[in-house]
Design a protein around this motif. Structure first.
Motif, short mmCIF file in Angstrom:
data_model
loop_
_atom_site.label_atom_id
_atom_site.label_comp_id
_atom_site.label_asym_id
_atom_site.label_seq_id
_atom_site.Cartn_x
_atom_site.Cartn_y
_atom_site.Cartn_z
N VAL A 226 0.83 -1.20 0.00
CA VAL A 226 0.00 0.00 0.00
C VAL A 226 0.87 1.26 0.00
N LEU A 227 1.90 1.29 0.85
CA LEU A 227 2.76 2.46 0.91
C LEU A 227 3.51 2.67 -0.41
N PHE A 228 3.91 1.60 -1.05
CA PHE A 228 4.56 1.74 -2.36
C PHE A 228 3.61 2.39 -3.36
N LEU A 229 2.38 1.89 -3.42
CA LEU A 229 1.41 2.41 -4.39
C LEU A 229 1.04 3.86 -4.11
N ALA A 230 1.11 4.26 -2.83
CA ALA A 230 0.77 5.64 -2.47
C ALA A 230 1.94 6.59 -2.68
N SER A 231 3.12 6.04 -2.94
CA SER A 231 4.32 6.87 -3.04
C SER A 231 4.58 7.35 -4.47
N GLU A 232 5.54 8.24 -4.58
CA GLU A 232 5.94 8.76 -5.89
C GLU A 232 6.59 7.68 -6.76
N LYS A 233 7.06 6.62 -6.14
CA LYS A 233 7.65 5.52 -6.91
C LYS A 233 6.61 4.84 -7.80
N ALA A 234 5.34 5.03 -7.47
CA ALA A 234 4.26 4.42 -8.26
C ALA A 234 3.48 5.49 -9.04
N LYS A 235 4.15 6.60 -9.35
CA LYS A 235 3.44 7.72 -9.97
C LYS A 235 2.85 7.41 -11.34
N GLY A 236 3.29 6.33 -11.97
CA GLY A 236 2.75 5.97 -13.27
C GLY A 236 1.71 4.86 -13.21
N ILE A 237 1.29 4.51 -12.00
CA ILE A 237 0.36 3.38 -11.83
C ILE A 237 -1.00 3.88 -11.39
N THR A 238 -2.02 3.58 -12.18
CA THR A 238 -3.40 3.88 -11.80
C THR A 238 -4.34 2.91 -12.50
N GLY A 239 -5.46 2.63 -11.86
CA GLY A 239 -6.44 1.71 -12.42
C GLY A 239 -6.00 0.26 -12.38
N SER A 240 -5.05 -0.06 -11.50
CA SER A 240 -4.50 -1.42 -11.45
C SER A 240 -4.91 -2.15 -10.18
N LEU A 241 -4.98 -3.48 -10.29
CA LEU A 241 -5.29 -4.34 -9.16
C LEU A 241 -4.03 -5.13 -8.82
N PHE A 242 -3.59 -5.05 -7.59
CA PHE A 242 -2.36 -5.72 -7.17
C PHE A 242 -2.68 -6.88 -6.23
N VAL A 243 -2.47 -8.09 -6.74
CA VAL A 243 -2.75 -9.30 -5.98
C VAL A 243 -1.56 -9.65 -5.08
N ALA A 244 -1.85 -9.92 -3.82
CA ALA A 244 -0.81 -10.35 -2.87
C ALA A 244 -1.38 -11.57 -2.14
N ASP A 245 -1.24 -12.75 -2.77
CA ASP A 245 -1.93 -13.94 -2.26
C ASP A 245 -1.04 -15.17 -2.13
N ASN A 246 0.28 -14.96 -2.22
CA ASN A 246 1.22 -16.10 -2.13
C ASN A 246 0.93 -17.18 -3.17
N GLY A 247 0.40 -16.75 -4.31
CA GLY A 247 0.14 -17.70 -5.39
C GLY A 247 -1.13 -18.50 -5.21
N PHE A 248 -2.06 -18.02 -4.41
CA PHE A 248 -3.33 -18.73 -4.20
C PHE A 248 -4.07 -18.93 -5.51
N LEU A 249 -4.09 -17.88 -6.35
CA LEU A 249 -4.86 -17.95 -7.59
C LEU A 249 -4.21 -18.84 -8.64
N VAL A 250 -2.90 -19.05 -8.53
CA VAL A 250 -2.21 -19.85 -9.56
C VAL A 250 -1.79 -21.22 -9.06
N ASN A 251 -2.16 -21.56 -7.84
CA ASN A 251 -1.76 -22.87 -7.30
C ASN A 251 -2.45 -24.00 -8.05
N THR A 252 -1.66 -25.00 -8.42
CA THR A 252 -2.20 -26.13 -9.19
C THR A 252 -2.15 -27.44 -8.41
N ASP A 253 -1.75 -27.38 -7.14
CA ASP A 253 -1.66 -28.61 -6.34
C ASP A 253 -3.05 -29.20 -6.10
#
Length: 253
Positions: A226-253
């Motif tokens: 969240v702090l990264f996205l709110a910072s100037e380092k992310a000044k070119g990022i908008t309208g994006s969804l950032f998944v932080a799920d430890n690979g839950f969505l891509v797990n194939t086990d």
């Protein structure tokens, strides 16, 4: 990252992900307004921040939302960042007698409050060319569990709201993004994790096995993103969804 003199509102800041976000922003120099419904928890987190504005409020109450914005701007003089974090989930089947009652409660909390608070905060964010981060969930992108249709729909709506408002506010220099966590180790989760599943393992172990990385996130990890996205380092990022799920969505086990 430094947020010196930046003013941040964090809803649901009295516990879990919201508390971690508020504490991290404060540590980075921001002036933080934290909101919550539990005074004891709110006061506890406020003690971990530097000169915060703590507002006891219910985000499903319109006057409370107005008060959050008005008191923040009056106290700090402006608003730079809005974190729409507060949310909840209630179980119900679409066949349940209380299906619509649960649906309305969840949508009012997770979606309507986010929309209305954004509506109220947007004029102030335009003045500072600030940004908005909505805390959504991977449940907006997949069906996770049974009897969770209301929560899933609410988070899918938050995701598309993020894109829609990002498109509208871009010309005013305001960025809008979403963070979509998977299972996160928080206060509430720790309590639920003690429940044994049918497989004879804890809820925590069950969810861990469903991730590709075989781990669950801590609240601090979500706050870091969240702090990264709110910072100037992310000044070119908008309208994006950032998944932080430890690979839950891509797990194939």
């Amino acid at each position: 990252m430094s947020f010196n003199d930046k003013v941040v509102i964090v809803t649901g800041g009295s516990s879990g992900i919201g508390a971690a976000i508020a504490i991290d922003f404060s540590a980075a120099g921001a002036k933080v307004c934290i909101t919550g419904r539990d005074k004891k928890k709110l006061d506890n987190i406020a003690k971990k921040c530097k000169n915060p504005l703590a507002i006891l409020a219910d985000i499903t109450v319109e006057n409370d939302l107005k008060r959050i914005v008005d008191e923040t701007v009056k106290h700090f003089g402006k608003l730079d960042i809005l974190i729409n974090n507060a949310g909840m989930g209630l179980p119900a089947s679409i066949l349940s007698d209380n299906a619509m009652e649960v649906y309305d409660t969840v949508m009012n909390t997770n979606l309507r409050s986010t929309v209305y608070l954004t509506h109220l905060a947007a004029p102030h964010l335009i003045k500072t060319k600030g940004n908005i981060i909505n805390i959504s969930s991977i449940c907006g992108q997949t069906v996770m569990g049974t009897n969770t249709f209301a929560y899933n729909v609410s988070k899918a709506a938050v995701d598309h709201f993020t894109r829609s408002v990002a498109s509208e506010l871009a010309s005013s220099g305001v960025r809008v993004n979403s963070v979509n966590p998977g299972p996160v180790m928080s206060d509430g989760f720790e309590a639920v994790s003690q429940i044994m599943t049918d497989k004879g393992i804890t809820f925590k172990q069950h969810l861990t096995q469903q991730t590709a990385l075989k781990r669950l996130s801590e609240t601090k990890e979500i706050a870091d993103l969240v702090l990264f996205l709110a910072s100037e380092k992310a000044k070119g990022i908008t309208g994006s969804l950032f998944v932080a799920d430890n690979g839950f969505l891509v797990n194939t086990d």
